[in-house]
Motif scaffolding. Structure first.
Motif, PDB file in Angstrom:
ATOM      1  N   MET A   1       0.914  -1.319  -0.062  1.00  9.28           N
ATOM      2  CA  MET A   1      -0.006  -0.303   0.065  1.00  9.28           C
ATOM      3  C   MET A   1       0.966   1.298  -0.022  1.00  9.28           C
ATOM      4  N   SER A   2       0.555   2.210  -1.056  1.00  3.26           N
ATOM      5  CA  SER A   2       1.446   3.349  -0.919  1.00  3.26           C
ATOM      6  C   SER A   2       1.111   4.467   0.200  1.00  3.26           C
ATOM      7  N   LYS A   3       1.890   5.318   0.323  1.00  4.05           N
ATOM      8  CA  LYS A   3       1.992   6.151   1.413  1.00  4.05           C
ATOM      9  C   LYS A   3       0.909   7.164   1.304  1.00  4.05           C
ATOM     10  N   VAL A   4       0.342   7.988   2.251  1.00  4.41           N
ATOM     11  CA  VAL A   4      -0.023   9.416   2.102  1.00  4.41           C
ATOM     12  C   VAL A   4       0.755  10.304   2.689  1.00  4.41           C
ATOM     13  N   TYR A   5       1.014  11.064   1.914  1.00  8.25           N
ATOM     14  CA  TYR A   5       2.301  12.184   2.141  1.00  8.25           C
ATOM     15  C   TYR A   5       1.556  13.627   2.341  1.00  8.25           C
ATOM     16  N   SER A   6       2.340  14.613   3.021  1.00  2.00           N
ATOM     17  CA  SER A   6       1.762  15.702   3.419  1.00  2.00           C
ATOM     18  C   SER A   6       2.776  16.987   3.100  1.00  2.00           C
ATOM     19  N   LEU A   7       2.171  18.016   2.876  1.00  3.27           N
ATOM     20  CA  LEU A   7       3.014  19.104   2.753  1.00  3.27           C
ATOM     21  C   LEU A   7       2.398  20.331   3.445  1.00  3.27           C
ATOM     22  N   LYS A   8       3.109  21.173   3.505  1.00  2.00           N
ATOM     23  CA  LYS A   8       2.556  22.687   4.257  1.00  2.00           C
ATOM     24  C   LYS A   8       3.345  23.515   3.886  1.00  2.00           C
ATOM     25  N   THR A   9       2.562  24.655   3.419  1.00  3.04           N
ATOM     26  CA  THR A   9       3.534  26.045   3.170  1.00  3.04           C
ATOM     27  C   THR A   9       2.629  27.318   4.133  1.00  3.04           C
ATOM     28  N   VAL A  10       3.466  28.147   4.276  1.00  2.00           N
ATOM     29  CA  VAL A  10       3.028  29.435   5.149  1.00  2.00           C
ATOM     30  C   VAL A  10       3.520  30.404   4.377  1.00  2.00           C
ATOM     31  N   GLN A  11       2.658  31.496   4.178  1.00  2.00           N
ATOM     32  CA  GLN A  11       3.139  32.982   3.464  1.00  2.00           C
ATOM     33  C   GLN A  11       2.207  34.047   4.156  1.00  2.00           C
ATOM     34  N   GLN A  12       3.117  35.026   4.371  1.00  2.00           N
ATOM     35  CA  GLN A  12       2.481  36.403   4.911  1.00  2.00           C
ATOM     36  C   GLN A  12       2.269  37.393   3.615  1.00  2.00           C
ATOM     37  N   ILE A  13       1.113  37.729   3.687  1.00  2.00           N
ATOM     38  CA  ILE A  13       0.749  38.760   2.493  1.00  2.00           C
ATOM     39  C   ILE A  13       0.384  39.904   3.024  1.00  2.00           C
ATOM     40  N   PRO A  14       0.926  41.366   2.493  1.00  2.00           N
ATOM     41  CA  PRO A  14       0.762  42.502   2.915  1.00  2.00           C
ATOM     42  C   PRO A  14      -0.617  43.132   2.306  1.00  2.00           C
ATOM     43  N   VAL A  15      -1.668  42.305   2.585  1.00  2.00           N
ATOM     44  CA  VAL A  15      -3.179  42.702   2.361  1.00  2.00           C
ATOM     45  C   VAL A  15      -3.902  42.398   3.319  1.00  2.00           C
ATOM     46  N   SER A  16      -5.285  43.015   3.249  1.00  3.30           N
ATOM     47  CA  SER A  16      -6.506  42.652   4.230  1.00  3.30           C
ATOM     48  C   SER A  16      -6.676  41.344   4.008  1.00  3.30           C
ATOM     49  N   LEU A  17      -7.466  41.002   5.027  1.00  4.13           N
ATOM     50  CA  LEU A  17      -8.020  39.458   4.862  1.00  4.13           C
ATOM     51  C   LEU A  17      -9.087  39.612   3.900  1.00  4.13           C
ATOM     52  N   VAL A  18     -10.102  40.565   3.606  1.00  5.10           N
ATOM     53  CA  VAL A  18     -10.843  40.699   2.751  1.00  5.10           C
ATOM     54  C   VAL A  18     -10.514  40.628   1.377  1.00  5.10           C
ATOM     55  N   GLU A  19      -9.319  41.318   0.931  1.00  6.28           N
ATOM     56  CA  GLU A  19      -8.844  41.234  -0.290  1.00  6.28           C
ATOM     57  C   GLU A  19      -8.070  39.912  -0.546  1.00  6.28           C
ATOM     58  N   ALA A  20      -7.451  39.378   0.445  1.00  9.36           N
ATOM     59  CA  ALA A  20      -6.751  37.983   0.116  1.00  9.36           C
ATOM     60  C   ALA A  20      -7.897  36.688   0.012  1.00  9.36           C
ATOM     61  N   TRP A  21      -8.998  36.969   0.968  1.00 10.97           N
ATOM     62  CA  TRP A  21      -9.955  36.192   0.401  1.00 10.97           C
ATOM     63  C   TRP A  21     -10.645  36.076  -0.703  1.00 10.97           C
ATOM     64  N   ASP A  22     -11.223  37.353  -1.059  1.00 16.57           N
ATOM     65  CA  ASP A  22     -11.751  37.566  -2.411  1.00 16.57           C
ATOM     66  C   ASP A  22     -10.961  37.300  -3.681  1.00 16.57           C
ATOM     67  N   PHE A  23      -9.537  37.341  -3.382  1.00 15.38           N
ATOM     68  CA  PHE A  23      -8.872  36.438  -4.744  1.00 15.38           C
ATOM     69  C   PHE A  23      -8.883  35.099  -4.695  1.00 15.38           C
ATOM     70  N   PHE A  24      -8.444  34.678  -3.500  1.00 15.57           N
ATOM     71  CA  PHE A  24      -8.248  32.895  -3.223  1.00 15.57           C
ATOM     72  C   PHE A  24      -9.617  32.284  -3.350  1.00 15.57           C
ATOM     73  N   SER A  25     -10.775  32.931  -2.917  1.00 15.90           N
ATOM     74  CA  SER A  25     -11.968  32.202  -3.122  1.00 15.90           C
ATOM     75  C   SER A  25     -12.717  32.290  -4.180  1.00 15.90           C
ATOM     76  N   SER A  26     -12.200  32.615  -5.580  1.00 12.82           N
ATOM     77  CA  SER A  26     -12.508  32.805  -6.668  1.00 12.82           C
ATOM     78  C   SER A  26     -11.819  31.869  -7.824  1.00 12.82           C
ATOM     79  N   PRO A  27     -12.551  30.709  -8.308  1.00 14.00           N
ATOM     80  CA  PRO A  27     -11.875  29.750  -9.054  1.00 14.00           C
ATOM     81  C   PRO A  27     -11.219  30.533 -10.324  1.00 14.00           C
TER      82      PRO A  27
END
Length: 166
Positions: A1-27
């Motif tokens: 059986m193959s393994k389940v892998y995981s990855l994690k990234t963290v990035q700080q972005i100099p914008v408001s939460l509203v601006e970030a959410w509006d961008f990333f929540s749009s496909p």
């Protein structure tokens, strides 16, 4: 059986939460933060403008030798301006579970991605991960880091573009 892998990234972005959410929540914005060599295209016609639980999004991607693959994800969880989760329903992985977290910090937003994935074909999938998939995912998330900086600006302190694999 193959393994389940995981990855994690963290990035700080100099914008408001509203601006970030509006961008990333749009496909529609996914293509902007995906390397062009993947040939990423949304092909679904009825996926909507903003993410919502139960939303299905269909793509074509060309991750290997320019061969087009079909990929379907479902947005399974959404907490407005906090997180959303996409899970593969059909595509190249046996398992793909991608969490996108957002939180306000001094000077902007901290965005954390956590991905759990598993490849098909048992030991062959593990070999493929070692030889190619892990490196490709690292390059995709490093590209994304840079694309986000170009779109929103750099954080005042140099950030490490590390993709942490477990």
């Amino acid at each position: 059986m193959s393994k389940v892998y995981s990855l994690k990234t963290v990035q700080q972005i100099p914008v408001s939460l509203v601006e970030a959410w509006d961008f990333f929540s749009s496909p529609a914005n996914l293509k902007e933060i995906t390397p062009s060599n993947l040939g990423f295209n949304i092909i679904s016609k009825h996926h909507g403008m903003r993410m919502y639980p139960g939303q299905v999004i269909e793509y074509k991607v060309k991750p290997i030798l320019g061969i087009p693959l079909y990929w379907m994800t479902e947005i399974t969880h959404v907490a407005d301006r906090q997180y959303f989760v996409d899970e593969q329903r059909f595509g190249p992985y046996s398992l793909w579970h991608h969490q996108h977290h957002f939180k306000t910090i001094d000077g902007g937003v901290e965005m954390t991605d956590i991905v759990h994935y598993k490849l098909p074909l048992w030991i062959l999938g593990d070999i493929a991960n070692t030889i190619m998939v892990r490196r490709q995912l690292q390059q995709i998330f490093e590209y994304r880091f840079t694309a986000v900086e170009q779109r929103f600006g750099k954080w005042p302190v140099e950030q490490d573009k590390r993709v942490i694999f477990d």
